[in-house]
Design a protein around this motif. Sequence first.
Motif, PDB file in Angstrom:
ATOM      1  N   PHE A  47       0.706  -1.353  -0.015  1.00 36.27           N
ATOM      2  CA  PHE A  47       0.269  -0.219  -0.208  1.00 36.27           C
ATOM      3  C   PHE A  47       0.500   1.016   0.233  1.00 36.27           C
ATOM      4  CE2 PHE A  47      -3.644   2.455   1.517  1.00 36.27           C
ATOM      5  CZ  PHE A  47      -3.392   3.662   1.601  1.00 36.27           C
ATOM      6  N   VAL A  48       0.427   2.766  -0.270  1.00 34.56           N
ATOM      7  CA  VAL A  48       1.012   3.433  -0.638  1.00 34.56           C
ATOM      8  C   VAL A  48       0.158   4.457  -0.253  1.00 34.56           C
ATOM      9  CG1 VAL A  48       2.599   5.122  -2.091  1.00 34.56           C
ATOM     10  CG2 VAL A  48       2.653   2.736  -2.616  1.00 34.56           C
ATOM     11  N   ALA A  49      -0.603   4.945  -0.431  1.00 29.78           N
ATOM     12  CA  ALA A  49      -1.601   5.527  -0.623  1.00 29.78           C
ATOM     13  C   ALA A  49      -2.954   5.978  -0.662  1.00 29.78           C
ATOM     14  CB  ALA A  49      -1.312   7.064  -1.135  1.00 29.78           C
ATOM     15  N   GLY A  50      -4.129   6.259  -0.092  1.00 24.14           N
ATOM     16  CA  GLY A  50      -5.406   6.013   0.203  1.00 24.14           C
ATOM     17  C   GLY A  50      -6.537   7.270  -0.095  1.00 24.14           C
ATOM     18  N   VAL A  51      -7.600   7.240  -1.091  1.00 24.77           N
ATOM     19  CA  VAL A  51      -8.474   8.243  -0.352  1.00 24.77           C
ATOM     20  C   VAL A  51      -9.090   8.368  -0.700  1.00 24.77           C
ATOM     21  CG1 VAL A  51      -8.452   9.410  -3.131  1.00 24.77           C
ATOM     22  CG2 VAL A  51      -8.930  10.808  -1.412  1.00 24.77           C
ATOM     23  N   GLY A  55     -13.103  11.869  -0.355  1.00 23.43           N
ATOM     24  CA  GLY A  55     -12.674  13.295  -0.427  1.00 23.43           C
ATOM     25  C   GLY A  55     -11.526  13.558   0.351  1.00 23.43           C
ATOM     26  N   GLY A  56     -12.119  13.850   1.309  1.00 24.36           N
ATOM     27  CA  GLY A  56     -11.678  14.318   2.367  1.00 24.36           C
ATOM     28  C   GLY A  56     -10.233  13.378   3.554  1.00 24.36           C
ATOM     29  N   SER A  57     -10.475  12.228   3.442  1.00 20.58           N
ATOM     30  CA  SER A  57      -9.352  11.798   3.664  1.00 20.58           C
ATOM     31  C   SER A  57      -8.313  10.594   3.058  1.00 20.58           C
ATOM     32  CB  SER A  57     -10.404  10.089   5.579  1.00 20.58           C
ATOM     33  OG  SER A  57      -9.216   9.587   5.664  1.00 20.58           O
ATOM     34  N   THR A  58      -7.981  11.005   3.678  1.00 25.24           N
ATOM     35  CA  THR A  58      -6.075  10.248   3.329  1.00 25.24           C
ATOM     36  C   THR A  58      -5.039   9.794   4.336  1.00 25.24           C
ATOM     37  OG1 THR A  58      -4.826  12.427   3.012  1.00 25.24           O
ATOM     38  CG2 THR A  58      -6.233  11.960   1.437  1.00 25.24           C
ATOM     39  N   ASP A  59      -4.709   8.690   3.194  1.00 24.26           N
ATOM     40  CA  ASP A  59      -3.791   8.290   4.210  1.00 24.26           C
ATOM     41  C   ASP A  59      -2.163   7.375   3.105  1.00 24.26           C
ATOM     42  OD1 ASP A  59      -3.992   5.203   6.260  1.00 24.26           O
ATOM     43  OD2 ASP A  59      -2.438   6.868   6.748  1.00 24.26           O
ATOM     44  N   TYR A  60      -0.981   7.150   4.054  1.00 26.60           N
ATOM     45  CA  TYR A  60      -0.031   6.732   3.414  1.00 26.60           C
ATOM     46  C   TYR A  60       0.848   6.193   4.096  1.00 26.60           C
ATOM     47  CZ  TYR A  60      -1.178  11.818   0.624  1.00 26.60           C
ATOM     48  OH  TYR A  60      -1.469  11.988   0.155  1.00 26.60           O
ATOM     49  N   THR A  61       1.787   5.365   3.482  1.00 25.09           N
ATOM     50  CA  THR A  61       2.072   4.633   4.200  1.00 25.09           C
ATOM     51  C   THR A  61       3.171   5.136   4.857  1.00 25.09           C
ATOM     52  OG1 THR A  61       3.820   2.500   4.255  1.00 25.09           O
ATOM     53  CG2 THR A  61       3.932   3.722   2.200  1.00 25.09           C
ATOM     54  N   ASP A  62       4.507   5.171   5.689  1.00 18.09           N
ATOM     55  CA  ASP A  62       5.204   5.608   6.578  1.00 18.09           C
ATOM     56  C   ASP A  62       6.260   6.511   5.554  1.00 18.09           C
ATOM     57  OD1 ASP A  62       5.277   4.348   9.676  1.00 18.09           O
ATOM     58  OD2 ASP A  62       3.898   6.207   8.995  1.00 18.09           O
ATOM     59  N   GLY A  66       4.818  13.322   3.360  1.00 14.10           N
ATOM     60  CA  GLY A  66       6.051  14.112   3.254  1.00 14.10           C
ATOM     61  C   GLY A  66       6.319  14.362   1.218  1.00 14.10           C
ATOM     62  N   ARG A  67       6.665  12.958   0.190  1.00 14.28           N
ATOM     63  CA  ARG A  67       7.315  13.149  -0.489  1.00 14.28           C
ATOM     64  C   ARG A  67       5.797  12.811  -1.409  1.00 14.28           C
ATOM     65  NH1 ARG A  67      10.497   9.461  -2.308  1.00 14.28           N
ATOM     66  NH2 ARG A  67      10.031   7.760  -0.764  1.00 14.28           N
ATOM     67  N   PHE A  68       4.499  12.112  -1.270  1.00 13.16           N
ATOM     68  CA  PHE A  68       4.004  11.801  -1.950  1.00 13.16           C
ATOM     69  C   PHE A  68       2.341  12.620  -1.611  1.00 13.16           C
ATOM     70  CE2 PHE A  68       5.586   7.809  -3.989  1.00 13.16           C
ATOM     71  CZ  PHE A  68       6.660   8.552  -4.144  1.00 13.16           C
ATOM     72  N   THR A  69       1.570  12.933  -2.306  1.00 11.54           N
ATOM     73  CA  THR A  69       0.078  13.559  -2.080  1.00 11.54           C
ATOM     74  C   THR A  69      -0.870  13.329  -3.194  1.00 11.54           C
ATOM     75  OG1 THR A  69       1.184  15.733  -1.524  1.00 11.54           O
ATOM     76  CG2 THR A  69      -1.175  15.133  -2.092  1.00 11.54           C
ATOM     77  N   ILE A  70      -1.547  12.176  -2.657  1.00 11.19           N
ATOM     78  CA  ILE A  70      -3.082  11.271  -3.493  1.00 11.19           C
ATOM     79  C   ILE A  70      -4.383  12.665  -3.463  1.00 11.19           C
ATOM     80  CG2 ILE A  70      -3.710  10.907  -1.612  1.00 11.19           C
ATOM     81  CD1 ILE A  70      -4.639   8.168  -3.359  1.00 11.19           C
ATOM     82  N   SER A  71      -4.508  12.490  -4.680  1.00  6.97           N
ATOM     83  CA  SER A  71      -5.741  13.304  -4.360  1.00  6.97           C
ATOM     84  C   SER A  71      -6.527  12.946  -5.608  1.00  6.97           C
ATOM     85  CB  SER A  71      -5.873  15.168  -5.140  1.00  6.97           C
ATOM     86  OG  SER A  71      -5.121  14.970  -6.177  1.00  6.97           O
ATOM     87  N   ARG A  72      -7.923  13.701  -5.843  1.00  6.91           N
ATOM     88  CA  ARG A  72      -8.935  12.896  -6.563  1.00  6.91           C
ATOM     89  C   ARG A  72     -10.008  14.347  -7.192  1.00  6.91           C
ATOM     90  NH1 ARG A  72     -12.910   9.280  -3.778  1.00  6.91           N
ATOM     91  NH2 ARG A  72     -13.549   8.949  -5.847  1.00  6.91           N
ATOM     92  N   ASP A  73     -10.345  13.863  -8.356  1.00  3.84           N
ATOM     93  CA  ASP A  73     -11.288  14.989  -8.811  1.00  3.84           C
ATOM     94  C   ASP A  73     -11.806  13.995 -10.007  1.00  3.84           C
ATOM     95  OD1 ASP A  73     -12.790  16.781 -10.703  1.00  3.84           O
ATOM     96  OD2 ASP A  73     -11.141  17.355 -11.252  1.00  3.84           O
ATOM     97  N   ASN A  74     -13.605  14.191  -9.222  1.00  3.48           N
ATOM     98  CA  ASN A  74     -14.366  13.215  -9.197  1.00  3.48           C
ATOM     99  C   ASN A  74     -14.894  13.498 -10.245  1.00  3.48           C
ATOM    100  OD1 ASN A  74     -14.001  11.831  -6.715  1.00  3.48           O
ATOM    101  ND2 ASN A  74     -15.563  13.034  -5.293  1.00  3.48           N
ATOM    102  N   ALA A  75     -14.984  15.402 -10.843  1.00  5.15           N
ATOM    103  CA  ALA A  75     -15.271  15.465 -12.494  1.00  5.15           C
ATOM    104  C   ALA A  75     -14.756  15.347 -13.134  1.00  5.15           C
ATOM    105  CB  ALA A  75     -15.121  16.833 -12.466  1.00  5.15           C
ATOM    106  N   GLN A  82       0.709  12.529  -6.808  1.00  3.25           N
ATOM    107  CA  GLN A  82       2.319  13.305  -7.434  1.00  3.25           C
ATOM    108  C   GLN A  82       3.615  12.802  -6.231  1.00  3.25           C
ATOM    109  OE1 GLN A  82       1.821  15.803  -8.638  1.00  3.25           O
ATOM    110  NE2 GLN A  82       4.293  15.816  -8.803  1.00  3.25           N
ATOM    111  N   MET A  83       4.086  12.169  -6.692  1.00  2.00           N
ATOM    112  CA  MET A  83       5.339  11.752  -6.205  1.00  2.00           C
ATOM    113  C   MET A  83       6.770  12.502  -6.436  1.00  2.00           C
ATOM    114  SD  MET A  83       4.692   8.095  -7.104  1.00  2.00           S
ATOM    115  CE  MET A  83       5.356   8.659  -9.226  1.00  2.00           C
ATOM    116  N   ASN A  84       6.633  13.433  -5.170  1.00  6.38           N
ATOM    117  CA  ASN A  84       7.864  14.289  -4.838  1.00  6.38           C
ATOM    118  C   ASN A  84       9.200  13.038  -4.401  1.00  6.38           C
ATOM    119  OD1 ASN A  84       6.848  16.212  -6.774  1.00  6.38           O
ATOM    120  ND2 ASN A  84       6.307  16.887  -4.781  1.00  6.38           N
TER     121      ASN A  84
END
Length: 127
Positions: A47-51, A55-62, A66-75, A82-84
């Motif tokens: 598991f890496v990340a989940g949303v 759309g309000g709650s996200t979770d990440y593996t440790d 701080g480096r990855f961001t999960i987001s969604r656009d339902n439209a 996003q992986m930095n």
Amino acid sequence: QAQLVESGGGLVQAGGSLRLSCAASGRTFNLYNVGWFRQTPGKEREFVAGVMWAGGSTDYTDSVKGRFTISRDNAKSTVYLQMNSLRPEDTAVYSCAATINLSWIKASQKSEDYELWGQGTQVTVSS
């Protein structure tokens, strides 16, 4: 039934960035909880990340906090990862997964809890 298609993988140098997309077909995408998982040969899917569907709650593996961001656009029926500050150890096949479960309070980290899967996209980080 909805289908998932990932895109955005590729080869990048350590410290670089990539944005993965998971596009879904179907009308009920806004009800799906979506997770990103990754797998390397000989290892279990991680598991890496989940949303959450709302759309309000996200979770990440440790290791990616701080480096990855999960987001969604339902439209657009799309979830992004996003992986930095990518590291060689982030090299893997990344897959998105989705399921409808309105009782969840946060995204499950168990791959068996997801019913829909994309085909995966390769991410390679060179040192």
